[in-house]
Structure formats: C-alpha cells, structure tokens
Design a protein around this motif. Sequence first.
Motif: not given
Length: 90
Positions: A68-70, A72-73, A24-25, A21, A31, A28
Amino acid sequence: EHGYEGEIFRINVISICQTEYSYNILQDDKDKGISAIMPCRIGVYETTGGEVYLTRMNIGLFSKMFKGKVGEILRTVAEDDEKIIRDIRE
C-alpha cells in the motif's frame, strides 16, 4: 572531549527528509512504527587509506516489506535517494 583518546575518525551522517513523504506515512497510527528509521540517512566516511565511501540503507529493498501507501512512498524515496547519490558522486 567525550572521554575517548586516539585517532579521530572522518565520518559524517547526513539526515535527509522530504516532509511530504513523512507526513503521508505518519498520518496513520498504524504506520507510525516506521518512524524509527526516519529520516533517511547517508553516511560519508574516509578510510584510514584515504578512500571516501557513501553508505546508506537499501530503501528500495526495504520497501518490499510494505504494501500500500507506505511501500509506494518508500519506493519513491529510494528513487530520490539514487538521484541524490548520483549528484554527490558527480
């Protein structure tokens, strides 16, 4: 030993991290500011009356601030936290 006299508090802070996790955060640049709240922590403390409590940040609520991604995680992290807390209580 650190210059404080008086009662010793029974408290512990447990840091937990799922590296998949966090990777993936944090991959970028935009983030990486969220690193200030990483890793997730659970506080465990005993009151002067002998009761034991767990405390933590409400990651599920916090996740609503992110898209977005953050987001969701963080929602997944919140679900995982709930499982961990359930297991501790049992």
